[in-house]
Design an enzyme around this catalytic site. Structure first.
Site, PDB file in Angstrom:
ATOM      1  N   THR A  17      23.786  70.800  42.860  1.00  0.00           N
ATOM      2  CA  THR A  17      24.720  70.752  41.717  1.00  0.00           C
ATOM      3  C   THR A  17      24.384  69.567  40.804  1.00  0.00           C
ATOM      4  OG1 THR A  17      26.436  69.462  42.853  1.00  0.00           O
ATOM      5  CG2 THR A  17      26.576  71.867  43.022  1.00  0.00           C
ATOM      6  N   ASN A  18      23.884  68.489  41.371  1.00  0.00           N
ATOM      7  CA  ASN A  18      23.483  67.352  40.520  1.00  0.00           C
ATOM      8  C   ASN A  18      22.230  67.692  39.720  1.00  0.00           C
ATOM      9  OD1 ASN A  18      25.203  64.811  40.751  1.00  0.00           O
ATOM     10  ND2 ASN A  18      25.077  65.519  42.883  1.00  0.00           N
ATOM     11  N   MET A  95      18.122  64.055  50.995  1.00  0.00           N
ATOM     12  CA  MET A  95      18.639  63.508  52.250  1.00  0.00           C
ATOM     13  C   MET A  95      17.529  62.999  53.166  1.00  0.00           C
ATOM     14  SD  MET A  95      21.776  63.864  51.656  1.00  0.00           S
ATOM     15  CE  MET A  95      23.036  64.893  50.890  1.00  0.00           C
ATOM     16  N   ASN A 112      19.082  57.043  42.357  1.00  0.00           N
ATOM     17  CA  ASN A 112      19.796  57.859  43.344  1.00  0.00           C
ATOM     18  C   ASN A 112      21.257  57.932  42.951  1.00  0.00           C
ATOM     19  OD1 ASN A 112      20.280  59.230  45.892  1.00  0.00           O
ATOM     20  ND2 ASN A 112      21.243  57.339  46.599  1.00  0.00           N
ATOM     21  N   HIS A 114      24.966  58.328  44.603  1.00  0.00           N
ATOM     22  CA  HIS A 114      25.649  58.234  45.897  1.00  0.00           C
ATOM     23  C   HIS A 114      27.145  58.490  45.679  1.00  0.00           C
ATOM     24  CE1 HIS A 114      26.319  57.073  50.025  1.00  0.00           C
ATOM     25  NE2 HIS A 114      27.364  56.383  49.597  1.00  0.00           N
ATOM     26  N   GLU A 152      13.994  49.532  49.387  1.00  0.00           N
ATOM     27  CA  GLU A 152      13.808  49.863  50.797  1.00  0.00           C
ATOM     28  C   GLU A 152      15.112  49.844  51.598  1.00  0.00           C
ATOM     29  OE1 GLU A 152      12.840  47.174  49.298  1.00  0.00           O
ATOM     30  OE2 GLU A 152      13.211  45.406  50.549  1.00  0.00           O
ATOM     31  N   GLU A 182      32.626  66.493  40.171  1.00  0.00           N
ATOM     32  CA  GLU A 182      33.006  66.935  38.812  1.00  0.00           C
ATOM     33  C   GLU A 182      33.329  65.765  37.884  1.00  0.00           C
ATOM     34  OE1 GLU A 182      34.970  71.279  39.947  1.00  0.00           O
ATOM     35  OE2 GLU A 182      36.276  69.612  39.408  1.00  0.00           O
TER      36      GLU A 182
HETATM   37  C1  GAR Z   1      26.080  64.798  46.347  1.00  0.00           C
HETATM   38  O1  GAR Z   1      27.441  64.518  46.540  1.00  0.00           O
HETATM   39  C2  GAR Z   1      25.276  63.511  46.391  1.00  0.00           C
HETATM   40  O2  GAR Z   1      25.915  62.426  45.803  1.00  0.00           O
HETATM   41  C3  GAR Z   1      25.148  63.295  47.864  1.00  0.00           C
HETATM   42  O3  GAR Z   1      24.933  64.587  48.398  1.00  0.00           O
HETATM   43  C4  GAR Z   1      25.513  65.569  47.527  1.00  0.00           C
HETATM   44  C5  GAR Z   1      24.444  66.550  47.122  1.00  0.00           C
HETATM   45  O4  GAR Z   1      24.972  67.629  46.402  1.00  0.00           O
HETATM   46  N1  GAR Z   1      24.084  62.386  48.170  1.00  0.00           N
HETATM   47  C6  GAR Z   1      24.128  61.522  49.176  1.00  0.00           C
HETATM   48  O5  GAR Z   1      25.036  61.458  49.967  1.00  0.00           O
HETATM   49  C7  GAR Z   1      22.922  60.589  49.267  1.00  0.00           C
HETATM   50  N2  GAR Z   1      23.209  59.469  50.110  1.00  0.00           N
HETATM   51  P1  GAR Z   1      24.084  68.526  45.439  1.00  0.00           P
HETATM   52  O6  GAR Z   1      22.875  69.019  46.238  1.00  0.00           O
HETATM   53  O7  GAR Z   1      25.007  69.664  45.069  1.00  0.00           O
HETATM   54  O8  GAR Z   1      23.680  67.709  44.256  1.00  0.00           O
END
Ligand code: GAR
Length: 203
Positions: A17-18, A95, A112, A114, A152, A182
């Protein structure tokens, strides 16, 4: 509109979604200083890959299991990035933790997103829904999202943008995750990407 654009690679693992927010921001002009050149997934069949293909973006799948080691996995990603002259790497729900060798190769060139207000609920083990589970368990009344440079230290790089989101009575991790996406992630990830692309092309 600037004539030169920074070349963006988006790294994904899941629903994307991002990534979709970035694609939409490019279409609407919120991102005008960069162009998404390619998408790399470390998961076979991730829906993010379908989103990329639907938008006509090149995709690659790089599997650590198949390559045998973290080093070989990262070398394969570096090869794709270098061959395509990538200027900025955006981790959008990616991930996998990247080594110091990788992150220092692209210093201040990896973003990134978060799903919390760093330094709360971040670092190793805090990803995806787990972040929201931890926030609800702690009983915080405000959470949000952070976009930061990647170094890192997991979730330890310089913060670029943050946006707060209210936690409501009766929230489940899923409901909270959706509100944070959202109202925060899908806004600050494209805005941060534009900001850094603009800096890159003005150098
Ligand atoms: C999102 O909420 C992102 O912020 C999180 O995983 C989700 C991925 O959703 N990322 C982390 O937790 C990284 N540490 P998406 O595949 O729908 O974008």
């Amino acid at each position: 509109m600037p004539s030169k654009k920074a070349k963006i690679a988006v790294l994904v693992s899941g629903g994307g979604t991002n990534l979709q927010a970035l694609i939409d921001a490019q279409a609407s002009g919120i991102i005008s200083s960069g162009k998404i050149e390619l998408v790399i997934s470390n998961k076979d069949g991730a829906f993010a890959l379908t989103r990329a293909k639907n938008a006509g973006i090149k995709t690659f799948t790089v599997l650590k299991k198949q390559l045998g080691s973290q080093e070989a996995f990262e070398n394969e990603i570096i090869k794709i990035l270098d061959e395509n002259g990538i200027d900025l790497i955006v981790l959008a729900g990616f991930m996998s933790i990247l080594s110091k060798k990788f992150t220092s190769h692209y210093e201040n060139r990896i973003l990134n997103v978060h799903p919390s207000l760093i330094p709360s609920f971040c670092g190793e083990g805090f990803y995806g829904l787990h972040v929201h589970e931890a926030a609800l368990k702690k009983g915080v009344k405000v959470t949000g999202a952070t976009v930061h440079f990647v170094n890192e230290i997991p979730d330890g790089g310089e913060i670029i943008m943050q946006k707060a989101v209210e936690v409501k009575d009766g929230d489940t991790p899923e409901i909270l995750q959706k509100r944070v996406m959202e109202n925060a992630e899908w806004i600050i990830l494209p805005e941060s990407t534009e900001k850094i692309c603009k800096q890159i092309i003005s150098k």
